[in-house]
Design a protein around this motif. Structure first.
Motif, PDB file in Angstrom:
ATOM      1  N   ARG A 145      13.480  -9.079   1.740  1.00 45.81           N
ATOM      2  CA  ARG A 145      12.531 -10.101   1.306  1.00 45.81           C
ATOM      3  C   ARG A 145      11.105  -9.560   1.319  1.00 45.81           C
ATOM      4  NH1 ARG A 145      12.048 -15.562   1.093  1.00 45.81           N
ATOM      5  NH2 ARG A 145      10.019 -16.430   1.629  1.00 45.81           N
ATOM      6  N   LEU A 146      10.767  -8.829   2.371  1.00 46.79           N
ATOM      7  CA  LEU A 146       9.428  -8.275   2.483  1.00 46.79           C
ATOM      8  C   LEU A 146       9.151  -7.270   1.365  1.00 46.79           C
ATOM      9  CD1 LEU A 146       9.970  -9.487   5.374  1.00 46.79           C
ATOM     10  CD2 LEU A 146       8.455  -7.708   6.248  1.00 46.79           C
ATOM     11  N   LEU A 147      10.185  -6.512   0.966  1.00 50.14           N
ATOM     12  CA  LEU A 147       9.999  -5.537  -0.100  1.00 50.14           C
ATOM     13  C   LEU A 147       9.677  -6.215  -1.422  1.00 50.14           C
ATOM     14  CD1 LEU A 147      10.108  -2.621  -1.111  1.00 50.14           C
ATOM     15  CD2 LEU A 147      12.560  -2.925  -1.506  1.00 50.14           C
ATOM     16  N   VAL A 195       0.838  -1.207   0.000  1.00 49.23           N
ATOM     17  CA  VAL A 195       0.000   0.000   0.000  1.00 49.23           C
ATOM     18  C   VAL A 195       0.869   1.251   0.000  1.00 49.23           C
ATOM     19  CG1 VAL A 195      -1.671   1.316   1.347  1.00 49.23           C
ATOM     20  CG2 VAL A 195      -1.975  -1.140   1.064  1.00 49.23           C
ATOM     21  N   ALA A 196       1.971   1.229   0.772  1.00 50.30           N
ATOM     22  CA  ALA A 196       2.873   2.383   0.799  1.00 50.30           C
ATOM     23  C   ALA A 196       3.480   2.623  -0.579  1.00 50.30           C
ATOM     24  CB  ALA A 196       3.970   2.153   1.837  1.00 50.30           C
ATOM     25  N   ILE A 197       3.929   1.567  -1.234  1.00 47.08           N
ATOM     26  CA  ILE A 197       4.491   1.692  -2.583  1.00 47.08           C
ATOM     27  C   ILE A 197       3.435   2.230  -3.546  1.00 47.08           C
ATOM     28  CG2 ILE A 197       5.352   0.365  -4.548  1.00 47.08           C
ATOM     29  CD1 ILE A 197       6.675  -1.517  -2.438  1.00 47.08           C
ATOM     30  N   SER A 198       2.218   1.708  -3.416  1.00 38.83           N
ATOM     31  CA  SER A 198       1.131   2.146  -4.278  1.00 38.83           C
ATOM     32  C   SER A 198       0.807   3.624  -4.067  1.00 38.83           C
ATOM     33  CB  SER A 198      -0.116   1.287  -4.016  1.00 38.83           C
ATOM     34  OG  SER A 198      -1.218   1.741  -4.752  1.00 38.83           O
ATOM     35  N   MET A 199       0.814   4.080  -2.809  1.00 35.98           N
ATOM     36  CA  MET A 199       0.510   5.492  -2.520  1.00 35.98           C
ATOM     37  C   MET A 199       1.515   6.421  -3.188  1.00 35.98           C
ATOM     38  SD  MET A 199      -0.671   5.820   1.425  1.00 35.98           S
ATOM     39  CE  MET A 199      -0.719   7.596   1.179  1.00 35.98           C
ATOM     40  N   VAL A 200       2.799   6.099  -3.051  1.00 36.78           N
ATOM     41  CA  VAL A 200       3.834   6.944  -3.644  1.00 36.78           C
ATOM     42  C   VAL A 200       3.724   6.941  -5.162  1.00 36.78           C
ATOM     43  CG1 VAL A 200       6.327   7.174  -3.999  1.00 36.78           C
ATOM     44  CG2 VAL A 200       5.426   6.717  -1.708  1.00 36.78           C
ATOM     45  N   PHE A 201       3.495   5.770  -5.740  1.00 34.48           N
ATOM     46  CA  PHE A 201       3.420   5.684  -7.201  1.00 34.48           C
ATOM     47  C   PHE A 201       2.195   6.425  -7.734  1.00 34.48           C
ATOM     48  CE2 PHE A 201       2.555   3.779 -11.321  1.00 34.48           C
ATOM     49  CZ  PHE A 201       3.817   3.745 -11.886  1.00 34.48           C
ATOM     50  N   ARG A 202       1.074   6.316  -7.045  1.00 35.83           N
ATOM     51  CA  ARG A 202      -0.139   6.987  -7.507  1.00 35.83           C
ATOM     52  C   ARG A 202       0.027   8.497  -7.525  1.00 35.83           C
ATOM     53  NH1 ARG A 202      -5.079   5.523  -4.022  1.00 35.83           N
ATOM     54  NH2 ARG A 202      -6.204   6.607  -5.669  1.00 35.83           N
ATOM     55  N   SER A 203       0.716   9.044  -6.519  1.00 40.25           N
ATOM     56  CA  SER A 203       0.821  10.495  -6.398  1.00 40.25           C
ATOM     57  C   SER A 203       1.953  11.087  -7.210  1.00 40.25           C
ATOM     58  CB  SER A 203       0.986  10.893  -4.926  1.00 40.25           C
ATOM     59  OG  SER A 203       2.161  10.318  -4.377  1.00 40.25           O
ATOM     60  N   THR A 204       3.021  10.309  -7.463  1.00 47.15           N
ATOM     61  CA  THR A 204       4.195  10.869  -8.133  1.00 47.15           C
ATOM     62  C   THR A 204       4.635  10.099  -9.361  1.00 47.15           C
ATOM     63  OG1 THR A 204       5.739   9.583  -6.770  1.00 47.15           O
ATOM     64  CG2 THR A 204       5.056  11.735  -5.925  1.00 47.15           C
ATOM     65  N   GLN A 232      11.734   1.991  -0.039  1.00 44.22           N
ATOM     66  CA  GLN A 232      10.677   1.830   0.955  1.00 44.22           C
ATOM     67  C   GLN A 232      11.053   0.809   2.032  1.00 44.22           C
ATOM     68  OE1 GLN A 232       7.354   3.521   0.716  1.00 44.22           O
ATOM     69  NE2 GLN A 232       7.656   2.983   2.858  1.00 44.22           N
ATOM     70  N   GLY A 233      11.612  -0.315   1.626  1.00 42.40           N
ATOM     71  CA  GLY A 233      11.979  -1.342   2.599  1.00 42.40           C
ATOM     72  C   GLY A 233      13.110  -0.912   3.508  1.00 42.40           C
ATOM     73  N   GLN A 234      14.120  -0.228   2.951  1.00 46.06           N
ATOM     74  CA  GLN A 234      15.248   0.218   3.762  1.00 46.06           C
ATOM     75  C   GLN A 234      14.833   1.276   4.773  1.00 46.06           C
ATOM     76  OE1 GLN A 234      17.211  -2.227   3.383  1.00 46.06           O
ATOM     77  NE2 GLN A 234      19.114  -1.175   2.862  1.00 46.06           N
ATOM     78  N   LEU A 235      13.920   2.146   4.402  1.00 48.94           N
ATOM     79  CA  LEU A 235      13.416   3.132   5.354  1.00 48.94           C
ATOM     80  C   LEU A 235      12.673   2.446   6.497  1.00 48.94           C
ATOM     81  CD1 LEU A 235      12.141   5.872   2.878  1.00 48.94           C
ATOM     82  CD2 LEU A 235      14.201   5.941   4.296  1.00 48.94           C
ATOM     83  N   ALA A 236      11.936   1.385   6.178  1.00 55.23           N
ATOM     84  CA  ALA A 236      11.258   0.624   7.221  1.00 55.23           C
ATOM     85  C   ALA A 236      12.267  -0.068   8.138  1.00 55.23           C
ATOM     86  CB  ALA A 236      10.321  -0.407   6.587  1.00 55.23           C
ATOM     87  N   MET A 237      13.355  -0.577   7.557  1.00 55.02           N
ATOM     88  CA  MET A 237      14.406  -1.204   8.357  1.00 55.02           C
ATOM     89  C   MET A 237      15.052  -0.189   9.294  1.00 55.02           C
ATOM     90  SD  MET A 237      18.005  -1.323   8.344  1.00 55.02           S
ATOM     91  CE  MET A 237      18.521  -1.007   6.653  1.00 55.02           C
ATOM     92  N   LEU A 282       3.694   4.140   7.271  1.00 57.16           N
ATOM     93  CA  LEU A 282       3.172   2.779   7.114  1.00 57.16           C
ATOM     94  C   LEU A 282       4.299   1.751   7.102  1.00 57.16           C
ATOM     95  CD1 LEU A 282       0.302   2.911   4.450  1.00 57.16           C
ATOM     96  CD2 LEU A 282       0.133   2.223   6.842  1.00 57.16           C
ATOM     97  N   GLY A 283       5.351   2.060   6.355  1.00 54.44           N
ATOM     98  CA  GLY A 283       6.495   1.158   6.319  1.00 54.44           C
ATOM     99  C   GLY A 283       7.134   1.014   7.690  1.00 54.44           C
ATOM    100  N   ALA A 284       7.227   2.122   8.430  1.00 49.89           N
ATOM    101  CA  ALA A 284       7.812   2.086   9.769  1.00 49.89           C
ATOM    102  C   ALA A 284       6.972   1.230  10.713  1.00 49.89           C
ATOM    103  CB  ALA A 284       7.936   3.501  10.323  1.00 49.89           C
TER     104      ALA A 284
END
Length: 314
Positions: A237-239, A23-32, A39-44, A216-218
């Motif tokens: 892996r999760l990403l 959903v986080a990836i989708s939100m960023v892609f939809r808006s920009t 995204q995964g590294q920021l969550a890490m 969301l990722g956090a």
């Protein structure tokens, strides 16, 4: 039947993390129109921040000096919440300083997110030594903290993690449908230029989208850390599964991204449980295969164009 039900229960925790990242990836892609590879590294990174908060003034944890005024370690739930807040601020700053100057050009922007991916990884290894850290779960994790359903074990922490993530995603969907900010976000995802003409502050809304995606990722990283511990490669892996789930809706449908997260997690646990030669590495290759096939045969996702337009309007 018991084995099947157990595998379904086992998929809940990973499915929640996959869905949140999707959903986080989708939100960023939809808006920009940007595929955020970081995204995964920021969550890490947020999971490591939660470890720091939970450690309090423990001198063995890097950056614990930040928390010197707080001699008592934070509860895990507060540590995760603190990491979510900082990650949201960091996401907004990254959009303002790194993404916005690219002026929407997709090639350098994706390159910038790849650079952020590498930079965050190096930062964590340098300052935390690449060691595995233990955060724990804000939910009960003792051996007795479970429900038995048809002899299958449903753990309380899996229930708590799943309900928390679904609750967060549900609140986000409600805000998008019922608030002015949500209306503005839907307007720029439908037609960015038209939204600007009617007075929507596009740049500010996009910054907010990055902040929410980072939060969301956090949240996913902080909660799943109780299952897999905190380490530099914990979200890689999760990403991959999150990206695969997001592609089901052409990177534009949060609802399909959410469903895809749980479907991929269920398929992963069933394959590893019923097919003896399939391990975690094989399921990862399978997810990459699905990602490639969907992007090759149906780059707009499983929705038709008409359905995609309807999704963007709702």
């Amino acid at each position: 039947m018991t084995l099947f039900l157990q595998r379904v229960f086992d998929s809940f925790a990973n499915g929640s993390a996959y869905a949140a990242l999707a959903v986080a990836i989708s939100m960023v892609f939809r808006s920009t129109g940007v595929l955020n590879l970081a995204q995964g590294q920021l969550a890490m990174l947020s999971a490591y921040l939660a470890v720091v908060f939970a450690a309090g003034a423990d001198p063995s944890v890097a950056f614990s000096g930040w928390l010197a005024p707080f001699a008592t370690p934070w509860p895990i739930w507060a540590a995760v919440a603190g990491a979510v807040v900082i990650s949201a601020i960091l996401g907004a700053l990254l959009e303002y300083t790194v993404i916005r100057p690219m002026a929407g050009d997709p090639v350098p922007t994706i390159g910038a997110t790849l650079g952020l991916y590498l930079l965050v990884g190096v930062f964590v290894v340098k300052h935390f030594g690449g060691r595995t850290r233990f955060l724990g779960s804000p939910f009960p994790q003792e051996h007795s903290d479970r429900l038995l359903i048809a002899d299958a074990r449903l753990w309380f922490d899996s229930i708590g993690l799943t309900l928390t993530m679904l609750g967060a995603l549900g609140i986000l969907a409600l805000l998008q449908r019922t608030t002015k900010i949500g209306l503005a976000f839907r307007a720029i995802t439908s037609n960015r230029d038209s939204a600007a003409l009617v007075g929507v502050r596009v740049e500010r809304v996009v910054m907010g989208g990055w902040a929410v995606a980072a939060a969301l990722g956090a949240l996913a990283g902080g909660l799943i850390a109780g299952e897999i511990n905190v380490r530099p490669n914990m979200m890689e892996r999760l990403l991959v599964f999150g990206l695969a789930a997001a592609t089901l809706g052409g990177l534009r449908s949060p609802s399909l991204a959410l469903a895809g997260g749980y479907l991929f997690a269920l398929a992963e646990t069933l394959m590893s449980g019923y097919v003896g030669f399939i391990d975690s590495q094989v399921t990862l290759v399978w997810a990459l295969g699905v990602l490639i096939v969907v992007l090759s045969l149906r780059p707009s996702g499983l929705l038709s164009r008409k359905s995609t337009r309807k999704t963007l309007q709702t």
